[in-house]
Design an enzyme around this catalytic site. Structure first.
Site, PDB file in Angstrom:
ATOM      1  N   GLU A   1     -12.875  64.094 -49.215  1.00  0.00           N
ATOM      2  CA  GLU A   1     -14.005  64.072 -48.256  1.00  0.00           C
ATOM      3  C   GLU A   1     -14.379  65.510 -47.903  1.00  0.00           C
ATOM      4  OE1 GLU A   1     -16.214  61.942 -46.506  1.00  0.00           O
ATOM      5  OE2 GLU A   1     -16.857  63.933 -45.906  1.00  0.00           O
TER       6      GLU A   1
ATOM      7  N   GLN B   1     -22.037  56.440 -36.791  1.00  0.00           N
ATOM      8  CA  GLN B   1     -23.492  56.397 -37.001  1.00  0.00           C
ATOM      9  C   GLN B   1     -24.219  55.285 -36.247  1.00  0.00           C
ATOM     10  OE1 GLN B   1     -24.654  57.155 -41.240  1.00  0.00           O
ATOM     11  NE2 GLN B   1     -22.463  57.349 -41.556  1.00  0.00           N
TER      12      GLN B   1
ATOM     13  N   CYS C   1     -28.133  50.312 -42.491  1.00  0.00           N
ATOM     14  CA  CYS C   1     -28.667  49.712 -41.279  1.00  0.00           C
ATOM     15  C   CYS C   1     -30.177  49.452 -41.316  1.00  0.00           C
ATOM     16  CB  CYS C   1     -28.337  50.545 -40.048  1.00  0.00           C
ATOM     17  SG  CYS C   1     -28.659  49.602 -38.550  1.00  0.00           S
TER      18      CYS C   1
ATOM     19  N   ASP D   1     -21.543  51.444 -48.080  1.00  0.00           N
ATOM     20  CA  ASP D   1     -22.962  51.563 -48.436  1.00  0.00           C
ATOM     21  C   ASP D   1     -23.231  51.775 -49.929  1.00  0.00           C
ATOM     22  OD1 ASP D   1     -23.248  51.442 -45.707  1.00  0.00           O
ATOM     23  OD2 ASP D   1     -23.828  53.547 -45.456  1.00  0.00           O
TER      24      ASP D   1
ATOM     25  N   LYS E   1     -26.032  46.894 -44.973  1.00  0.00           N
ATOM     26  CA  LYS E   1     -25.073  47.999 -44.975  1.00  0.00           C
ATOM     27  C   LYS E   1     -24.808  48.482 -43.553  1.00  0.00           C
ATOM     28  CE  LYS E   1     -26.519  48.991 -49.650  1.00  0.00           C
ATOM     29  NZ  LYS E   1     -25.428  48.227 -50.225  1.00  0.00           N
TER      30      LYS E   1
ATOM     31  N   ALA F   1     -20.078  46.755 -39.319  1.00  0.00           N
ATOM     32  CA  ALA F   1     -19.429  45.457 -39.176  1.00  0.00           C
ATOM     33  C   ALA F   1     -19.140  44.841 -40.549  1.00  0.00           C
ATOM     34  CB  ALA F   1     -20.308  44.527 -38.346  1.00  0.00           C
TER      35      ALA F   1
ATOM     36  N   CYS G   1     -25.938  43.250 -37.056  1.00  0.00           N
ATOM     37  CA  CYS G   1     -26.914  44.272 -36.734  1.00  0.00           C
ATOM     38  C   CYS G   1     -27.368  44.068 -35.299  1.00  0.00           C
ATOM     39  CB  CYS G   1     -28.089  44.132 -37.715  1.00  0.00           C
ATOM     40  SG  CYS G   1     -29.282  45.452 -37.583  1.00  0.00           S
TER      41      CYS G   1
HETATM   42  C1  UQ1 Z   1     -18.702  44.551 -34.957  1.00  0.00           C
HETATM   43  O1  UQ1 Z   1     -17.648  43.991 -35.148  1.00  0.00           O
HETATM   44  C2  UQ1 Z   1     -18.785  45.966 -35.053  1.00  0.00           C
HETATM   45  O2  UQ1 Z   1     -17.684  46.686 -35.393  1.00  0.00           O
HETATM   46  C3  UQ1 Z   1     -17.087  47.523 -34.526  1.00  0.00           C
HETATM   47  C4  UQ1 Z   1     -19.973  46.608 -34.849  1.00  0.00           C
HETATM   48  O3  UQ1 Z   1     -19.970  47.960 -34.900  1.00  0.00           O
HETATM   49  C5  UQ1 Z   1     -20.924  48.660 -35.480  1.00  0.00           C
HETATM   50  C6  UQ1 Z   1     -21.143  45.839 -34.558  1.00  0.00           C
HETATM   51  O4  UQ1 Z   1     -22.210  46.410 -34.393  1.00  0.00           O
HETATM   52  C7  UQ1 Z   1     -21.060  44.415 -34.446  1.00  0.00           C
HETATM   53  C8  UQ1 Z   1     -22.294  43.642 -34.125  1.00  0.00           C
HETATM   54  C9  UQ1 Z   1     -19.857  43.780 -34.642  1.00  0.00           C
HETATM   55  C10 UQ1 Z   1     -19.723  42.281 -34.493  1.00  0.00           C
HETATM   56  C11 UQ1 Z   1     -18.900  41.912 -33.307  1.00  0.00           C
HETATM   57  C12 UQ1 Z   1     -19.130  40.951 -32.405  1.00  0.00           C
HETATM   58  C13 UQ1 Z   1     -18.140  40.745 -31.292  1.00  0.00           C
HETATM   59  C14 UQ1 Z   1     -20.321  40.101 -32.427  1.00  0.00           C
END
Ligand code: UQ1
Length: 440
Positions: A63, A71, A191, A326, A334, A337, A369
């Site tokens: 890296e 982000q 995203c 991604d 992407k 979550a 999202c």
């Molecule tokens: C999620 O788990 C997560 O990870 C930390 C995110 O971080 C970017 C999210 O934006 C989302 C929506 C989730 C989903 C988690 C729940 C509790 C709906």
């Protein structure tokens, strides 16, 4: 092509090796059980998982950046809710201490010989490789864009980069009325909700400061629809209608003329049909592509993405190559979550490969999202492959919610830094089983 690309170059001392004792005078020739290319969300998470499981020195992370950014908060940086510094940590503090961080970037990969050559002149031999190289921003594909972003007075910005997302807030804050234009490019992007989220936040800010009646907000998107999942697209169509945001589909930024404060767009049905629009602020989502070492390698498909099986995340030709995040061909959104879920599948499948078995776990395409629609409001989209909604909470998440906004602002970053990057968070499925047990 590989031979030309992969020709060994003289060793450079400019790149730094951390956590690694060097016996050779030249920094070349290292080997490892697992090489992780990329120390972003996917790379860091996978490295953490395997650094715990394998003995010290088995995992190398390649890296180049000494900063790691969360982000998903960049939209809220653009809206003035938080600062870019709050989204940053030293890479050293998030990469697992049991892994070797090589601060250098991949230049080419030879999957037959299982070797990666780096920009700094190293050769890294691996038994297994996980590619989590992310996407790069191709500002130069849009003439005038880079210069406009670099000019502090131009009123052109992007929340996609830590370098420019505070400029978005400066532009929104100092907007006095006129044309606010937002774009979405003709490439896959990370995203896909973010280009419109920032338009909603600008609308909300202009409303709060009582200048909304003097503002025209336009969202020009390459897409033929507002959002790829019908349930949330229906809700967002109501949002844009209520907020009087103009949406032009199949409309792509072609050029920025910063000197005249004009942006030129083409229509994807007829690329010769150009529209020139004046702007008083322009928010650009840049075209994106995979890093060159990947797109020019035999591991990518003809779009340049890492060609993995969309369920197992294993490369379709090379079983010792996996990928997440991604840069792969998996047709999910992407988002961070998505990576949470992918990391669990990849971990199990790679462990199985390492012990001579088959990859049996399957990624279902989960992605989430949180679409902020105003200060204090958010639609929490969660879905699987093929746009099938997969909601965690026993409420209709297509409705704007204050709870979802604070989850996005406070809960998700907390989960990310404290659990996900350490390899201990795989998305909300376990919560869903408890609080929404009767859902499909
Ligand atoms: C999620 O788990 C997560 O990870 C930390 C995110 O971080 C970017 C999210 O934006 C989302 C929506 C989730 C989903 C988690 C729940 C509790 C709906």
């Amino acid at each position: 092509m590989m031979n030309v690309l992969c020709r060994l170059r003289p060793c450079s001392k400019s790149a730094i090796v951390r956590n690694f004792s060097l016996t050779s005078s030249c920094l070349q020739d290292q080997s490892c059980k697992l090489l992780v290319i990329g120390g972003g969300t996917g790379g860091c998470t996978i490295a953490a998982k395997f650094a715990k499981r394998l003995k010290k020195g088995s995992v190398i992370v390649l890296e180049p950046s000494s900063d790691h950014y969360y982000q998903p908060l960049f939209t809220l940086v653009g809206a003035g809710v938080t600062t870019v510094e709050a989204t940053r940590r030293d890479a050293k503090s998030v990469l697992p201490s049991n892994a070797t961080w090589i601060q250098d970037s991949a230049e080419c990969i030879d999957p037959e010989k299982c070797v990666v050559k780096t920009a700094g002149g190293r050769e890294i031999q691996y038994e297994y490789v996980v590619i989590a190289a992310g996407l790069k921003y191709d500002y130069d594909k849009v003439p005038g864009l880079r210069e406009a972003l670099d000019d502090k007075q131009s009123r052109v910005s992007t929340i996609y980069s830590p370098q420019y997302c505070e400029k978005t807030w400066a532009d929104i804050k100092s907007f006095k009325g006129g044309e606010a234009v937002f774009t979405y490019p003709d490439t896959p992007i990370k995203c896909p909700g973010a280009p419109q989220k920032i338009a909603y936040m600008a609308d909300s800010y202009f409303g709060k400061t009582n200048i909304r009646s003097r503002c025209n907000i336009t969202y020009n998107t390459f897409m033929p629809v507002i959002f790829g999942v019908k349930k949330y697209a229906d809700a967002l169509m109501k949002v844009v209608a209520e907020r009087r945001i103009n949406v032009n589909y199949k409309t792509v930024l072609k050029e920025v003329r910063a000197d005249k404060r004009e942006a030129v767009f083409f229509n994807t049905d007829d690329r010769s049909k150009l529209t020139t629009v004046p702007y008083d602020m322009l928010h650009v989502t840049p075209p994106m592509s995979t890093p060159g070492f990947l797109s020019s390698s035999p591991l990518s498909d003809d779009t340049g993405y890492l060609d993995v099986d969309k369920f197992t995340l294993q490369h379709r030709k090379h079983p010792n190559v996996y990928g997440l995040g991604d840069c792969t061909t998996t047709p999910n959104s992407k988002t961070a979550a998505a990576i949470a879920k992918q990391s669990q599948v990849l971990e199990q499948n790679l462990l199985s490969s390492m012990s001579g078995g088959q990859p049996l776990r399957q990624y279902d395409g989960y992605g989430a999202c949180p679409i902020v629609t105003a200060y204090g409001k958010c639609i929490l989209a969660e879905f699987l492959y093929d746009g099938v909604p997969r909601e965690t909470m026993p409420i209709n998440q297509a409705r704007e919610s204050t709870l979802a906004y604070y989850m996005k602002r406070d809960l998700f970053p907390f989960l990310y830094w404290n659990f996900m990057l350490k390899g201990n968070y795989h998305g909300p499925e376990f919560v869903r089983k408890i609080i929404n047990p009767f859902a499909k």
